[in-house]
Each structure stands twice: as structure tokens, then as C-alpha cells.
Design an enzyme around this catalytic site. Structure first.
Site, short mmCIF file in Angstrom:
data_model
loop_
_atom_site.label_atom_id
_atom_site.label_comp_id
_atom_site.label_asym_id
_atom_site.label_seq_id
_atom_site.Cartn_x
_atom_site.Cartn_y
_atom_site.Cartn_z
N LYS A 31 -1.85 16.89 3.14
CA LYS A 31 -0.71 15.99 3.39
C LYS A 31 0.38 16.75 4.16
O LYS A 31 0.93 17.73 3.68
CB LYS A 31 -0.14 15.47 2.08
CG LYS A 31 1.03 14.51 2.28
CD LYS A 31 1.43 13.85 0.98
CE LYS A 31 2.53 14.55 0.25
NZ LYS A 31 3.84 14.51 0.92
N ASP A 60 2.26 11.99 6.51
CA ASP A 60 3.12 11.23 5.59
C ASP A 60 4.49 11.02 6.24
O ASP A 60 5.46 11.68 5.87
CB ASP A 60 3.22 12.04 4.28
CG ASP A 60 4.07 11.38 3.22
OD1 ASP A 60 4.34 10.17 3.33
OD2 ASP A 60 4.47 12.08 2.27
N LYS A 62 5.85 7.73 6.76
CA LYS A 62 6.44 6.49 6.22
C LYS A 62 7.20 5.69 7.28
O LYS A 62 8.43 5.53 7.22
CB LYS A 62 7.40 6.81 5.06
CG LYS A 62 6.76 7.56 3.90
CD LYS A 62 7.72 7.74 2.75
CE LYS A 62 7.15 8.55 1.62
NZ LYS A 62 6.98 10.00 1.91
N ASP A 65 10.32 0.27 11.01
CA ASP A 65 11.08 -0.11 12.21
C ASP A 65 10.67 -1.54 12.57
O ASP A 65 10.01 -2.21 11.77
CB ASP A 65 10.77 0.88 13.36
CG ASP A 65 11.97 1.04 14.31
OD1 ASP A 65 12.47 0.00 14.77
OD2 ASP A 65 12.40 2.17 14.57
N THR A 119 9.47 6.04 -5.39
CA THR A 119 9.60 6.34 -6.82
C THR A 119 10.94 6.98 -7.16
O THR A 119 11.28 7.11 -8.34
CB THR A 119 8.46 7.27 -7.30
OG1 THR A 119 8.37 8.34 -6.39
CG2 THR A 119 7.15 6.54 -7.39
N ARG A 209 2.65 21.71 -5.92
CA ARG A 209 3.00 22.96 -6.60
C ARG A 209 1.93 23.54 -7.52
O ARG A 209 1.76 24.76 -7.52
CB ARG A 209 4.34 22.79 -7.32
CG ARG A 209 5.50 22.85 -6.34
CD ARG A 209 6.77 22.27 -6.88
NE ARG A 209 6.70 20.81 -6.99
CZ ARG A 209 7.73 20.05 -7.32
NH1 ARG A 209 8.90 20.60 -7.59
NH2 ARG A 209 7.59 18.75 -7.38
O1 C5P Z 1 4.48 19.64 -5.86
P1 C5P Z 1 4.09 18.24 -6.23
O2 C5P Z 1 2.64 18.13 -6.68
O3 C5P Z 1 5.05 17.60 -7.19
O4 C5P Z 1 4.19 17.47 -4.83
C1 C5P Z 1 4.04 16.08 -4.71
C2 C5P Z 1 4.12 15.68 -3.27
O5 C5P Z 1 4.07 14.27 -3.20
C3 C5P Z 1 5.38 16.11 -2.55
O6 C5P Z 1 5.04 16.30 -1.18
C4 C5P Z 1 6.28 14.89 -2.70
O7 C5P Z 1 7.22 14.78 -1.66
C5 C5P Z 1 5.26 13.77 -2.61
N1 C5P Z 1 5.67 12.51 -3.22
C6 C5P Z 1 6.01 12.40 -4.55
N2 C5P Z 1 6.37 11.20 -5.07
C7 C5P Z 1 6.37 10.10 -4.31
C8 C5P Z 1 6.02 10.18 -2.97
C9 C5P Z 1 5.66 11.42 -2.46
O8 C5P Z 1 5.98 13.40 -5.26
N3 C5P Z 1 6.66 8.95 -4.84
#
Ligand code: C5P
Length: 228
Positions: A31, A60, A62, A65, A119, A209
Site C-alpha cells: 500500500k 491509496d 482516495k 472530485d 474511520t 507497524r
Molecule cells: O501501522 P498500521 O498497521 O496501524 O497501519 C495501518 C495503515 O492503514 C496506515 O497506512 C493507515 O493510514 C491506514 N488506514 C487506517 N485506517 C483507515 C484507513 C487507512 O489505519 N481507516
């Protein structure tokens, strides 16, 4: 279920180093978000495929427009050779249909997912913007995306099954907020394990992470892939 790795490290060198350390694993989705794409651009997308041509890219960005501008951007994204990208369902059915109509003219198109409700919205914050109930509207946005010909939605693992029940089992769900084996939630409010994602028929789990902060990202990826 497929594993999509969030490439959220602060520099292109660190992101590429991570990819090099996990390149022996086939079938991985990567991603690439706003920050990385704005900073590192098309060249970076090429570098991902050079590391392993089998890596699939989810861009990603999003999109949101007017319909024609979104369709123009979608066509350019398809020309980049990425495998999946996303657009906001709240851009409306006409915008979603215009995007899908434009992509249908191409010999090959990426998968297109809709973002329903971000979210980060609380119920109150969502109501301030849309003057509607968050949960109902998120489901309605998913139905609109399905009826507009999109391939799936970005949602929480806890919403995946309901969305499939109100659209189709084949309508894809991609879910961030995954802690495969119950690792540290970090700043995520509600996290799901692989078992929960499986129960909810999730198609793609997004993991950041727990992989890139682990001492041995390759071993972590292997452990996740075995569980999937
Ligand atoms: O590090 P982690 O596993 O929390 O990363 C989740 C990824 O998904 C990040 O790139 C975050 O920006 C993305 N994301 C999210 N929640 C959302 C949409 C995208 O955590 N609702």
C-alpha cells in the site's frame, strides 16, 4: 485472504530497504499512500516492481472530485500500472460510475475500492458534515459503490461481513487496523486479529507497524502468510 503491507516509513530508502528484506515472499500487496506518492512518485512505483515484479501495488490516494476529473485521474492511475486504487464513495454514484465507465474502455484496469466513512470520524463529527447517521450511511455508501460497479470497499474488519451480506460475498473488503496476533494497537482505536478478519470474510488485511517495526520483518511476514 491476502496481506497488504502499509509502506509508511519516513523515507523512500527505508521503504525500499523494507521491501528488499521481504522480497522472497510472493503474492504480497504493497500500500502506497499520499505521503510516499507525493514525495517519491512514479519512480518509486517502478522501484517496487523492480524489487519483485510479483509485488502488487495498492495506490491509496482516495480520489474525490467532480466526475470527469476523477475519471481523468483514474485513467492516469491505470496507466501507471498499479493493481488497485481507491476513491471516495461520498463523491457520489455519478462520479463512481463515470470512473468505472472510463476504466472499462482500457484493455486492462486496476481494482477500484471505495472509501465509505473515514474511520477518523466520530459519530458526531460525521453528522456535522453529512447530517446523517454514520453506520447507516457507511452501509449505504458500500451499496452505492457496489451498484456503481466498483470492486469493493475499504472498511473495518468488524464491518466486512455486514457489507458482504448487503452487497455480495464477491464484493471485496480491505481492512486496516489489523494486529495479526494481537500485537500493540498503537494509535488504532479498534483492532482485529487475523482470526477476526477470517470470521468476517475479509479479502485483504492491511498491516503496517506490526511488520515494519518488528525486529525481523521477513519472519513476521512469513508467520502472517502461514496463518492466512
Ligand atoms: O501501522 P498500521 O498497521 O496501524 O497501519 C495501518 C495503515 O492503514 C496506515 O497506512 C493507515 O493510514 C491506514 N488506514 C487506517 N485506517 C483507515 C484507513 C487507512 O489505519 N481507516
Amino acid at each position: 485472504m491476502k496481506l497488504c503491507i502499509a509502506l509508511d516509513l519516513p523515507s523512500s530508502e527505508q521503504n525500499l530497504q523494507l521491501l528488499n528484506s521481504i522480497k522472497e515472499h510472493n503474492g504480497l500487496w504493497i500500500k502506497v499512500g499520499f505521503r510516499t506518492y507525493i514525495r517519491d512518485g512514479k519512480k518509486f512505483l517502478r522501484q517496487i516492481k523492480e524489487i519483485n515484479p510479483d509485488f502488487k501495488i495498492f495506490l491509496d490516494l482516495k480520489l474525490y472530485d467532480i466526475p470527469n476529473t476523477m475519471a481523468d485521474a483514474a485513467e492516469e492511475i491505470a496507466n501507471l500500472g498499479v493493481d488497485m486504487f481507491n476513491i471516495h464513495a461520498s463523491s457520489g454514484k455519478v462520479a463512481m460510475q463515470t470512473v468505472m465507465g472510463r476504466l472499462a474502455k482500457l484493455p486492462k484496469r486496476p481494482l477500484v475500492l471505495a472509501v465509505t466513512a473515514l474511520t477518523s470520524f466520530s459519530s458526531e463529527g460525521f453528522k456535522e458534515v453529512y447530517n446523517k447517521d454514520l453506520a447507516d450511511t457507511a452501509t449505504q455508501f458500500a451499496k452505492d459503490a457496489y451498484n456503481s460497479g466498483l470492486d469493493g470497499v475499504v472498511c473495518s474488519a468488524f464491518e466486512s461481513l455486514d457489507i458482504k451480506n448487503s452487497t455480495s460475498k464477491d464484493f471485496l473488503t480491505l481492512t486496516p487496523g489489523i494486529r495479526p496476533f494481537g500485537e500493540d494497537a498503537n494509535d488504532q482505536q479498534r483492532v482485529a486479529t487475523i482470526d477476526i478478519a477470517k470470521d468476517n470474510l475479509v479479502d485483504y488485511i492491511v498491516v503496517g507497524r506490526p511488520i515494519y517495526k518488528s525486529d525481523n520483518p521477513s519472519a513476521k511476514v512469513k508467520q502472517i502468510l502461514e496463518k492466512l
